[in-house]
Design an enzyme around this catalytic site. Structure first.
Site, short mmCIF file in Angstrom:
data_model
loop_
_atom_site.label_atom_id
_atom_site.label_comp_id
_atom_site.label_asym_id
_atom_site.label_seq_id
_atom_site.Cartn_x
_atom_site.Cartn_y
_atom_site.Cartn_z
CE LYS A 10 -4.42 1.09 0.26
NZ LYS A 10 -5.59 0.31 -0.16
N GLY A 37 -5.73 2.46 -7.32
CA GLY A 37 -6.36 3.57 -6.63
C GLY A 37 -6.80 3.23 -5.22
CG ASP A 38 -7.41 3.31 -0.78
OD1 ASP A 38 -7.83 2.15 -0.68
OD2 ASP A 38 -7.53 4.14 0.16
CB SER A 41 -6.39 -5.00 -9.30
OG SER A 41 -6.89 -3.70 -9.13
P1 NDP Z 1 -13.02 7.72 -2.91
O1 NDP Z 1 -11.95 8.71 -2.76
O2 NDP Z 1 -13.60 7.45 -4.24
O3 NDP Z 1 -14.23 8.05 -1.94
C1 NDP Z 1 -14.04 8.18 -0.56
C2 NDP Z 1 -15.35 8.54 0.09
O4 NDP Z 1 -15.23 8.42 1.51
C3 NDP Z 1 -15.75 9.98 -0.19
O5 NDP Z 1 -17.13 10.09 -0.19
C4 NDP Z 1 -15.13 10.70 1.00
O6 NDP Z 1 -15.74 11.95 1.31
C5 NDP Z 1 -15.36 9.71 2.10
N1 NDP Z 1 -14.36 9.91 3.16
C6 NDP Z 1 -13.01 9.85 3.01
N2 NDP Z 1 -12.39 10.12 4.18
C7 NDP Z 1 -13.37 10.36 5.04
C8 NDP Z 1 -13.37 10.69 6.42
N3 NDP Z 1 -12.23 10.85 7.11
N4 NDP Z 1 -14.59 10.84 7.02
C9 NDP Z 1 -15.75 10.67 6.33
N5 NDP Z 1 -15.79 10.36 5.03
C10 NDP Z 1 -14.64 10.21 4.40
O7 NDP Z 1 -12.43 6.36 -2.28
P2 NDP Z 1 -12.91 4.86 -2.48
O8 NDP Z 1 -14.37 4.80 -2.68
O9 NDP Z 1 -12.02 4.23 -3.48
O10 NDP Z 1 -12.52 4.23 -1.07
C11 NDP Z 1 -13.44 4.16 0.03
C12 NDP Z 1 -12.98 3.08 0.99
O11 NDP Z 1 -12.96 1.81 0.32
C13 NDP Z 1 -11.58 3.26 1.57
O12 NDP Z 1 -11.56 2.74 2.89
C14 NDP Z 1 -10.72 2.37 0.68
O13 NDP Z 1 -9.53 1.96 1.35
C15 NDP Z 1 -11.67 1.21 0.47
N6 NDP Z 1 -11.42 0.36 -0.70
C16 NDP Z 1 -11.32 0.88 -1.96
C17 NDP Z 1 -11.12 0.04 -3.04
C18 NDP Z 1 -11.08 0.57 -4.44
O14 NDP Z 1 -11.00 -0.27 -5.36
N7 NDP Z 1 -11.18 1.86 -4.69
C19 NDP Z 1 -10.94 -1.40 -2.85
C20 NDP Z 1 -11.15 -1.85 -1.50
C21 NDP Z 1 -11.36 -1.00 -0.48
P3 NDP Z 1 -14.97 13.31 0.95
O15 NDP Z 1 -15.11 13.47 -0.54
O16 NDP Z 1 -15.69 14.35 1.73
O17 NDP Z 1 -13.55 13.15 1.39
O1 2IT Z 2 -7.96 -1.55 -0.59
C1 2IT Z 2 -7.91 -2.06 -1.73
O2 2IT Z 2 -8.05 -3.29 -1.88
C2 2IT Z 2 -7.74 -1.19 -2.89
N1 2IT Z 2 -7.68 0.03 -2.71
C3 2IT Z 2 -7.59 -1.77 -4.27
C4 2IT Z 2 -6.20 -2.26 -4.50
C5 2IT Z 2 -5.90 -2.73 -5.89
O3 2IT Z 2 -4.71 -3.03 -6.11
O4 2IT Z 2 -6.77 -2.81 -6.75
#
Ligand code: NDP
Ligand code: 2IT
Length: 443
Positions: free
Chosen positions: A125, A164-165, A375
């Site tokens: 990560k 991404g994340d 991925s």
């Molecule tokens: P995005 O950046 O697309 O969206 C994040 C969302 O969460 C936004 O709505 C954001 O609001 C909100 N958020 C972020 N930080 C906070 C906070 N401190 N308090 C409240 N709301 C918050 O990210 P993702 O959708 O990609 O990721 C969301 C979660 O899913 C994370 O925990 C990530 O690690 C996990 N994840 C993502 C994967 C992926 O493929 N993208 C895979 C597996 C897990 P705001 O815009 O106001 O910051």
């Molecule tokens: O938390 C997660 O699993 C991710 N943000 C996706 C990682 C990936 O390599 O697709």
């Protein structure tokens, strides 16, 4: 003290000031303790001591120039946690809260998650404390190029494949990929979540959210329930939340709430996702703007989304967003299933409330594994120089999620804690990594 608890105590001492990493280690090690204790070969080979220490941590300076001409400096980091079963794989997070503790917790979780997918991917990560909010496209590009100008020497299609994340989506991956290609003079599948015109996979954008709902759907089905006509609350409104909500709607459930870090919206008639996509994906706006599209919806600033009555809750925003009181409120209001779309969104106390109250609880490392699994499918397509159809990828994703559910169910049963998917996921994820590390010797 048992081997496992001793390693945990030592690890906490050796890594002070890393609360999120402590939390992730505590959750995993306490649940796998009986399993590890019944396998003395793990202690003999020092498996846990090696597992909790990242293979490599890279930290670097990221200087860039903002639109006013001012020099800005951010921290950059990549934690290459474990490569026993494949190249390091995991996302990059750009958010002002990013610290070494947060990246280590995410990297540690990723090792187990990636193991559960059944795909050949190790765990890593990375990220930065850079805040993309309010920055112009040029500033985002300047930051991404500078970030990659250091990171490129540490990654590669067979070494470490970022994605991404939070704060990193298609735009950022594109800028980083472009700079990587320029620096190494090689067109290779070094990132996932790429654009469809340069090696990206169909369905990767949808995969984490869809995968979460596929797993929940299977879990409910095996307990004689379904998502049809159920009221669902989803937190966040980013990549994971949006596509989780979309799949819930496709399966006949009603999503009534979404949030961002400023507040949440409640739409009793069901969320209009085309409005959400316009606000979030096109305008990069705030969820409060939803009222411009649906005047009857209610926007509330601050926290409180978990007080909304629902059957199923899907926390899809960030770590520790759902605490003990939130869990109690959900249980009181009749919520019977919770799936973690985010990484570690429920605190340990909240998780305990769900388990005590027999709420069907799918932990993040299983429930959100569909993103990284897809991925890995993107990596396979890149290696084969081919591109599968949306349906082909989606079908593979679905069967991966059903497999994960069956594996964590079997592991929980074997550990005599039926329906405790936290323990099931941790043991199933651990076993594959630990046994592989035994085969590869002390490295
Ligand atoms: P995005 O950046 O697309 O969206 C994040 C969302 O969460 C936004 O709505 C954001 O609001 C909100 N958020 C972020 N930080 C906070 C906070 N401190 N308090 C409240 N709301 C918050 O990210 P993702 O959708 O990609 O990721 C969301 C979660 O899913 C994370 O925990 C990530 O690690 C996990 N994840 C993502 C994967 C992926 O493929 N993208 C895979 C597996 C897990 P705001 O815009 O106001 O910051
Ligand atoms: O938390 C997660 O699993 C991710 N943000 C996706 C990682 C990936 O390599 O697709």
């Amino acid at each position: 003290m048992s081997y496992t608890m001793n390693v945990l105590e030592q690890a906490k001492k050796k890594n002070p000031y890393e609360p999120e990493f402590h939390q992730a280690m505590t959750e995993i090690l306490t649940t796998i303790q009986p399993f590890v204790d019944s396998h003395p070969e793990y202690e003999k080979a020092g498996i846990l001591e090696r597992l909790i220490e990242p293979e490599r941590v890279i930290m670097f300076r990221v200087p860039w120039v903002d639109d006013t001409g001012k020099v800005q400096v951010n921290k950059g980091c990549r934690v290459q946690f474990n490569s026993a079963i494949g190249p390091y794989k995991g996302g990059l997070r750009f958010h002002p809260s990013v610290s070494l503790s947060i990246i280590k917790f995410l990297g540690f979780e990723q090792v187990f998650k990636n193991s559960l997918t059944g795909q050949p991917i190790g765990g890593g990560k990375g990220g930065s404390d850079f805040d993309p909010k309010g920055r112009s496209d040029r500033e985002i590009m300047a930051f991404c190029q500078s970030f990659m100008t250091e990171l490129f020497r540490h990654i590669g299609a067979n070494t470490d494949v970022p994605a991404g994340d939070i704060g990193v989506g298609g735009r950022e991956i594109g800028f980083m990929y472009g700079q990587y290609k320029r620096l190494v003079n090689s067109f290779e599948g070094v990132f996932t979540g790429k654009g469809l015109t340069y090696g990206g996979s169909l369905a990767r954008r949808e995969a984490t959210g869809y995968g979460l709902v596929y797993l929940m759907d299977e879990m409910l089905r095996q307990h004689g329930k379904s998502l049809k006509d159920k009221t669902v609350v989803v937190s966040g409104s980013g990549n994971v939340a949006t596509y989780a909500a979309e799949k819930v709607q496709q399966l006949g459930g009603k999503v009534v709430a979404l949030s961002d870090s400023a507040g949440f919206i409640y739409d009793a008639g069901g969320i209009d996702l085309s409005a959400v996509k316009k606000i979030k994906e096109i305008k990069r706006g705030r969820i409060s703007e939803y009222k411009n599209y649906r005047p009857d919806a209610v926007y509330t600033g601050g926290k409180g989304i978990w007080n909304i009555s629902c059957d199923v809750a899907l926390p899809c925003a960030t770590q520790n967003e759902l605490n003990e009181d939130d869990a109690k409120a959900l249980v009181k209001n009749g919520c019977f299933a919770v799936g973690e779309g985010a990484n570690m969104p429920a605190t340990m106390e909240a998780t305990e409330v769900f388990l005590q109250n027999k709420v069907l609880f799918a932990p993040g490392k299983a429930a959100n594994a569909g993103g990284v699994a897809t991925s890995a499918l993107e990596m396979s397509q890149n290696s084969m120089r081919t591109a599968w159809s949306f349906d082909e990828v989606d079908q593979k994703l679905k069967s991966i999620m059903v497999n994960i559910y069956n594996n964590i169910t079997a592991a929980a049963k074997e550990a005599n804690c039926e329906d405790n998917f936290v323990t099931g996921a941790n043991i199933a994820g651990f076993k594959k990594i630990a046994d592989t590390m035994l085969l590869q010797g002390v490295v």
